[in-house]
Structure formats: C-alpha cells, structure tokens
Design an enzyme around this catalytic site. Structure first.
Site, PDB file in Angstrom:
ATOM      1  N   ASP A  16      -4.925   0.837   2.302  1.00 47.45           N
ATOM      2  CA  ASP A  16      -5.552  -0.489   2.269  1.00 47.45           C
ATOM      3  C   ASP A  16      -7.010  -0.408   1.815  1.00 47.45           C
ATOM      4  OD1 ASP A  16      -3.282  -1.956   2.998  1.00 47.45           O
ATOM      5  OD2 ASP A  16      -3.600  -1.515   5.121  1.00 47.45           O
ATOM      6  N   SER A  62       0.824  -1.206   0.000  1.00 50.39           N
ATOM      7  CA  SER A  62       0.000   0.000   0.000  1.00 50.39           C
ATOM      8  C   SER A  62       0.863   1.263   0.000  1.00 50.39           C
ATOM      9  CB  SER A  62      -0.951  -0.005   1.202  1.00 50.39           C
ATOM     10  OG  SER A  62      -0.217   0.023   2.413  1.00 50.39           O
ATOM     11  N   HIS A  63       2.140   1.141   0.323  1.00 52.61           N
ATOM     12  CA  HIS A  63       3.040   2.296   0.292  1.00 52.61           C
ATOM     13  C   HIS A  63       4.196   2.101  -0.679  1.00 52.61           C
ATOM     14  CE1 HIS A  63       0.874   3.074   4.065  1.00 52.61           C
ATOM     15  NE2 HIS A  63       1.018   4.326   3.699  1.00 52.61           N
TER      16      HIS A  63
END
Lengths: 344, 344
Positions: free
Chosen positions: B195, B54-55
């Site tokens: 997320d 997610s990053h």
C-alpha cells in the site's frame, strides 16, 4: 524485613510465600477448595510480585464478591477429556480457569512434546487473572505457548455502535537461551479493564482513544467508561479483528460462552466472566535448524541492537527479581483488609 | 465480454480463468516451472479478482524482477518432512512459499483432522503474496487456520530507533454456517508495504503514524518511507509485540531466516523476502458443544446486531462475486505489459 527509604508511608512488605499463604487463607475462607485456593493464591501473588498490580491483590475483593454471589463454583473439580493426539478439552465445571489448566497441564505438555503441537480447550470457566502466568511456565520448559481468553462485553467492534467483544487478551511466551523467556500479554482492547478501574479509583484521566461513554461518545474519564460506557479495540480494525479471533478461539472452539452470552444479573456481586480459554503449545525441538532458544536470543540481540531498551516481559521480570530480594510492598490498609478477609 | 458503462477509459475485463492462463504464461516465461506457475498465477489472479490490488497483478513486475535476479528458484521442488503426528516441515528449496504449502497441504489437513491440531513449518521460502489465500481454503473445508510470515526489515520495533522487523502479517480464517468464512489478513505494520508502494506510485500522502523517513522522523510521504525510511508497527507496543511473535514463529520455529538475516545485495532486482512461514490448522469438530460454524454464525449475527456493517473479509468476498460475474477489470496498459511479459 525493613522498609526501604523510598517506600510510601503506611506500606509494608511481605515475602512471596507469606503473601501466597495469606491469599490461600482468603480464598479458602471465602468459598474455594484448598486446591483451588493454592492455585489462585500463587497466581495472584505472582502478579503482585511482578508489579502487575491490576491483576494482583487489587483483584481480591472481586474474587470474594464473585464467590459470595454464587456465580462461580470455587470448589469445582475440572474434568479433563483426552480427545485426540493433539487435543485436550477441560470442562471447568463453572469454576476458575487456572485449576482447569493445572488439571490438564501434564497431558497437554506430553501431547505437545509427542505431536509437536497440542491445544487445550477450556470451557465453562472463569478467568479473572492476568494471562501471562498461564503461558510463561511453558517457555521455562522450552516450549512455545499462545493463549487467548474471552471475557465480557465491554469493547465496541471497530465500525460498530455498541459493545460486544470482551477485552480478549492474547498472551505468548517463548524460551530464550540467554535470559528470561520472551513473554507478552496484551488486551485486544485499547486498555485493560483493570487499568480503567485503577485510573477511576485514582481519579486519573485516560489517554485519548481508549473508550466511549454511555452515549457512545469518546471520553477520557474512566468512570464514564465503567458506568455504561465501553472500551475501544487497540489499533482500529486490526485489533478488532484479533478480538473477534479471540471470541472464536476461546469460545466457539472450546464450547464456552461468547463474551455476550452469560447473564449474571441474578448474581449480585458477580465479577468473573463465564467463558472459555484456549492454549496452543508447540515443541520447538521439532523445528529445523539451530535450537529455538538460541534463535530467539539472536532476535533479542538484534532488538537491542536497533535501540530497544526493554523487551516484552522485562519490566515484570525485573520487578520479580526485586520483589524476591526485597519483599513485596503492600499498602498497609490493603494488607489489613486482606488479613480481615483471611479471618483475622 | 463487453465493458460496463462505469468502467474507466482504457480498462479491459478478463474472466478469472483467462487471467490465470495469462499469468501462468508470464511466470513460466520468466523462469518458473509449470507447477509453480500454476500455483502463483492462481494466487495472484485471485487477489486481483478479490480487489486486493496491492497483491494482484501489481506484484507481477516484482516477481519477474526477482526471478531474473536469480535470488529465488522458480523451479524449486519443495521437500516435505513428516516430523510428528501434528508437525510437518517443508524445505521450500529457496523457492516460493505457496508451492511449499501446496506440497504439504494434504498431509497437514490429514494431521489436523486426526490430531485435532497440526502445524506446518515452511522454511527457506519466499512469500510475495497476500496471506489470506493461504488460510481461507482451510475454512472452506471446515477447519480453522492461522498463519504468519515474516518478511524483510522495514518496521521499527516500538521503543527502538531503527527498523528490524518485517511487515509480518497474521492471517486467520474460520468457517461460518451462513456465509463465506470469516477471514482476515493484517500486517503488523501500521500499513502494508504494497500500500505504501501504491501510494507512492499515485503520489498520495499517507495518514499520520504509518512511518518514518531515513532520519527516523515521522513522515506522511510514501517515497520518504520507501527511500531509506521505515514503517511503524500498528497499535504501538502491542502491534510490535505481535510482530516479534511473527519473527519467532515464522523464522525461529521453522528454521527460516529472520527478516534481517538475508542479504540480497548481490542480486540486483531481488524483491522477495527469503524467510519462513508457519501455519496452524485446527479441527473444530474436536471441540465441545454446538458445531463451530453455527457458533461463528451466531457471533456474526451479534456483530451485525451491534451495528457492524462489514465483517473482516466481506469486501473481498463481495468483489470476488462481482468479478466472477462481470470479469476482472484491468488497466489497458497493465494488460498490455502482462501480455508482453507473457511473450505475446
């Protein structure tokens, strides 16, 4: 002082100073020095005054019991060590944590104002009280304060089978221009140990998700938690991670015991965790921009604007105002027991 | 590098350095300076390497979009201010937070080692990445680090009706004698915004209790949360109190914006919160007792002893080791898009 109409039958009121004097007598008669008695009495009476009953006079039998057991030294004289321009250590000498904080407080504030931030690492200490009374006074002086204290094995780490962590609270206080400081004090367990004890005493069931019984099975029975069971962390793996952080900061970083390291089995009646405590104090006047207290007041305005009725700390501050006006209501039986413990 | 058998059809692997170079090209071609590109590329590739998808490269379109909008200055040069023996400020100049941290890092470490504790207050900054990469390197140098960053209004304070706080993560890292540091990075929202975006993209439903729709009603639909809805804090009032603390520390104490204060409505495509970040770094060699890293290792032993299989950070460290050995697996389409963005 006359009883208010809604007061339960058999309750009595005391003003704050009278309760402090009574509790000082209790502490001194049960093994503390006058200095320690003064600090613990004010702390405990303050919790009662603020409606934090699980850390008020409810705790006195535990204090008396742990003092009688020889587990804690009620006459310990804390030793303050000036380690660096932002670091103070205190050896509490197997005494209570609050006198250790009191002994180091001036130095801590001086360092925080000078360096912008300072840390106080208390070890060899027993903390049996609420944590917010340790941080709130800093906010009243315009400082931001954060504190953590570890306790005794009673919380199952998320993903583990058996308890290891303590209830390991985190407390925070920040000044605010338009009112009482923003203050919170939260156990990283799903529920505070004192609240489990109170529910057990009252025969009440707990909400789902607070703890497990001695077989590790979920339970809502507070007695099953107290008798061989354990608590769960709040918020699943996140609360568990924060609880781990508290162990590292309050024990590993102070030289104190982890929650699982002390053995009080030879001290029947011992109640107080023999661990450590960390405080971090920051001087917000070093920050850029508008004054911190005005900024926190803006945050409060916005929180109210989205419909928040009660800020962290509000309930305590409101109860404090009521208690200072109307006195502190105590159950008559409890008051009689306190007077008995104070020597009549 | 050959594809491993279990690899999905259409995926390709890159080694870490190649991914860094590719992302550097993407950043530079899309408006950052070479210095900023180097820092952001390493940060983003590191998240991808560690399985923090997610990053990872998932964020690149957002970076490109926000740079194109003129909302953030990709060529900003941070200005470091040495305020006190334990206090450093940085004006990030409407640039990204990571270059601001990089610019102040040596001074911060020097102060932490000298004073025992030091704080870095970054303002006027955009943080669009994971937070653990900011703290973990300190632990690798034997220091304890804590960081908070506020973001953008998307979380309803516990007890309120409408969103106000950001996802407001807290990250912590501590050294450990017998292995990788103990590191966690937790959003104070019930779920991280990234997320939710990933679930929306995959068409998956969320667990109960993560968020509300545009009418404030509970929902498990990630799109309903993204389209006018909001997230809830983790752990009820406790997570909410921590989120409030993050606003105070990351914004009020830095001079940065609160999560609700910036207005990007004139910057179509803007994605990055324009707020602040606080880091606190402590030198545990100032603590009493046994070495900190040995103490944290003892805590790890005990956590394993009560049945904990996975420590905070373990999954990332394991994935990192795999990625460094086997390369970083990327979807072929994603890789083609990155190469397109890199001008290739």
């Amino acid at each position: 002082m006359t009883a208010s109409p809604e007061m339960a039958v058999g309750s009595q009121t005391l003003d704050f100073d009278s309760l402090v004097v009574l509790l000082e007598q209790v502490f001194q008669r049960n093994g503390t020095s006058a200095e320690v008695a003064a600090i613990l009495a004010r702390n405990c009476a303050g919790a009662e005054r603020d409606g934090a009953h699980s850390h008020g006079v409810f705790r006195i039998p535990g204090y008396v019991s742990t003092l009688a057991s020889g587990w804690v030294n009620g006459k310990a004289v804390p030793v303050v060590e000036d380690v660096a321009s932002g670091f103070v250590r205190v050896d509490a000498g197997n005494g209570f944590a609050q006198p250790a904080l009191a002994a180091a407080r001036d130095l801590l504030v001086h360092k925080a104002r000078s360096a912008g931030i300072a840390v106080l690492a208390i070890r060899n200490s027993h903390h049996f009280a609420a944590l917010w009374p340790d941080v709130e006074p800093f906010a009243n002086e315009g400082l931001v304060a954060l504190s953590v204290v570890n306790s005794m094995t009673c919380v199952v780490p998320h993903g583990a089978d058996r308890p290891l962590f303590g209830t390991n609270p985190i407390a925070f206080a920040a000044p605010r221009a338009g009112g009482e400081p923003l203050v919170f004090d939260l156990a990283t367990s799903a529920i505070a140990h004192g609240d489990v004890q109170i529910a057990a005493r009252k025969g009440e069931r707990l909400p789902v998700g607070m703890g497990v019984d001695s077989l590790g099975q979920p339970t809502q029975d507070p007695k099953a938690i107290l008798e061989g069971g354990a608590l769960l962390p709040f918020g699943g793996h996140k609360g568990s991670a924060l609880s781990m952080m508290v162990e590292l900061l309050a024990a590993a970083l102070t030289g104190g015991n982890f929650s699982f390291e002390f053995d009080w089995s030879n001290h029947q009646g011992a109640k107080t965790p023999w661990t450590g405590q960390l405080l971090i104090v920051i001087d917000p006047s070093k920050a850029a921009g508008q004054g911190f207290a005005e900024r926190s007041e803006e945050l409060v305005r916005q929180m109210h604007g989205v419909g928040l009725k009660r800020l962290p700390g509000d309930r305590r501050h409101q109860q404090r105002a009521r208690s200072l006006e109307q006195g502190i209501e105590l159950d008559g039986q409890v008051l009689a027991e306190l007077r008995e413990l104070a020597g009549g």
